[in-house]
Design a protein around this motif. Sequence first.
Motif, mmCIF file in Angstrom:
data_model
loop_
_atom_site.group_PDB
_atom_site.id
_atom_site.type_symbol
_atom_site.label_atom_id
_atom_site.label_comp_id
_atom_site.label_asym_id
_atom_site.label_seq_id
_atom_site.Cartn_x
_atom_site.Cartn_y
_atom_site.Cartn_z
ATOM 1 N N ASP A 156 0.725 -1.408 -0.030
ATOM 2 C CA ASP A 156 -0.043 0.064 0.007
ATOM 3 C C ASP A 156 0.879 1.121 0.004
ATOM 4 O O ASP A 156 0.291 2.476 -0.037
ATOM 5 C CB ASP A 156 -0.671 -0.028 1.287
ATOM 6 N N ARG A 178 -0.703 12.316 2.014
ATOM 7 C CA ARG A 178 -1.325 10.895 1.920
ATOM 8 C C ARG A 178 -2.824 11.031 2.697
ATOM 9 O O ARG A 178 -2.692 11.205 3.961
ATOM 10 C CB ARG A 178 -0.276 9.880 2.433
ATOM 11 N N ASP A 206 -5.756 8.131 3.902
ATOM 12 C CA ASP A 206 -6.498 6.953 3.560
ATOM 13 C C ASP A 206 -8.014 7.214 3.860
ATOM 14 O O ASP A 206 -8.388 7.715 5.038
ATOM 15 C CB ASP A 206 -5.824 6.170 4.367
ATOM 16 N N ASP A 258 -1.215 11.327 -2.484
ATOM 17 C CA ASP A 258 -1.391 9.926 -2.609
ATOM 18 C C ASP A 258 -2.814 9.781 -2.077
ATOM 19 O O ASP A 258 -2.852 10.177 -0.659
ATOM 20 C CB ASP A 258 -0.466 9.241 -1.684
ATOM 21 N N HIS A 291 -5.712 6.808 -1.000
ATOM 22 C CA HIS A 291 -5.735 5.331 -0.828
ATOM 23 C C HIS A 291 -7.384 5.268 -0.587
ATOM 24 O O HIS A 291 -7.515 5.726 0.897
ATOM 25 C CB HIS A 291 -4.888 4.539 0.114
ATOM 26 N N ARG A 301 -10.674 2.443 0.259
ATOM 27 C CA ARG A 301 -11.289 1.256 0.453
ATOM 28 C C ARG A 301 -12.695 1.406 0.989
ATOM 29 O O ARG A 301 -13.274 2.047 1.929
ATOM 30 C CB ARG A 301 -10.441 0.389 1.206
ATOM 31 N N ASN A 319 -5.260 4.975 -5.332
ATOM 32 C CA ASN A 319 -5.727 3.581 -5.185
ATOM 33 C C ASN A 319 -6.746 3.360 -4.632
ATOM 34 O O ASN A 319 -6.914 3.577 -3.530
ATOM 35 C CB ASN A 319 -4.783 2.819 -4.384
ATOM 36 N N LYS A 325 -9.852 0.580 -3.996
ATOM 37 C CA LYS A 325 -10.200 -0.478 -3.720
ATOM 38 C C LYS A 325 -11.677 -0.831 -3.233
ATOM 39 O O LYS A 325 -12.317 -0.332 -2.420
ATOM 40 C CB LYS A 325 -9.485 -1.376 -2.733
#
Length: 442
Positions: A51, A270, A272, A299, A301, A303, A330, A332
């Motif tokens: 990750d 970043r 998340d 970045d 990410h 989910r 990214n 998901k």
Amino acid sequence: MSATGVEHYLAEFARVEAALPGRRLPWLARARQQAREHFAQAGFPTLSHEDWKYTSVAGIERSRFTVGPTQSGKPDAALAARIESLALPGAHLMVFVNGRHQPQWSRIGVLPAGVELLSLAAMLERTPEPVEALLCRRVSNYPSGFAALNTAFMADGAYIRLAAGTAPDKPIHLLFVTTEPELVTHTRNLVMADEGSRVCIVEHHVGVEGLGYFTNCVTDVVAARDAQVEHHKVQQESLKAFHIAGVNMDQGHGSRFTSSAFALGGGLARADIQVGLNAERAECSLDGLYMTGGRQHIDHHTRIDHARPDGKSREFYKGVLAGASRAVFNGKVVVHPNAQHTDAHQSNRNLLLSENAEVDTKPQLEIYADDVKCSHGATVGQLDPDQIYYLRSRGVDDASARALLTFAFAAEMVNRLGLACLRARLETLLRGHLPEPVEAPT
């Protein structure tokens, strides 16, 4: 021999532990200790972690950021003027400077019955019972060493609690300002929305340009049955700053979560975002826009876990990259075996304005149910020469044509916002990030 980055933060913890809020709470002491031990073992993520394979945090590990003082800020006319200029009109304003709540610059106003907006530090010192379960629920499952660091060091943040059926009359603006160099802040925000409640939150991070510092923040949200939560984040840090952030969302039956993330600042940033659709008929919408230049690295990410049937998710992120900057996306989406009738769509589009700009995009779908409707996709491209030619043929010079097309590409994400005051603010910020000025419509 100089201390390693991990050793430095362990020493920092020993230095400030006695001054952290809630220090007399046994359950919080255990949570902090477990977080410290997790960080001591896991350390900082490296490029060998899947990750983090495109995002190096070596700059953070090499730096020796210190935890700041816990006292309130001193009177500062220039800072007060800047806070006033940043405050969203018509919002409940809660201000944090260098990681600590500042009542003298906040304008919370009168809240409806059943709506609480308080400092986390105050909650931990006075009435800690409502926050125990939420603060301790992830102590054995940290996604990275940064999240563990946040739990170990968290000193302040916003606590928002909405009783069943309640809603603030205005949006809540959480403004985090960093004014000191070489400082690290570990803020923690908690949002608890009971059944049928509604709230709109703007989380806004800014810093003095030119300062090097480190922001490590986590926002935890729990939405009960039929609750509606909007969370809009604006990351506008100094271009020499590091920004690591997490948003964790747990959704109940029929709840709605709307997220938008606008990343404009930070040398290295970043984010998340983890969303759990943990009951039937839960829905979420994730939007994002990142604009980079120079040697910035941003970045994202995300989910989304569809754990129960009849869930719906929409995700749409865009990026505009200039200079020698780099972005990572990214996303998901996981559809679990019990999540039949899931409806999930994801898209990431990127515009490269320079030959040296680079983006790594990886939309992902993992489907373990057989009756679903899911799609995902990503694009990376440059400005359309035919569109540039069309504008040139109408008398627009080349630079302005490129700026207009870039603005139109990025503004789509801003225009999706339902919050008018934030939409107007972001339109102004967008124009400031373009290579050439774009005049506001009259």
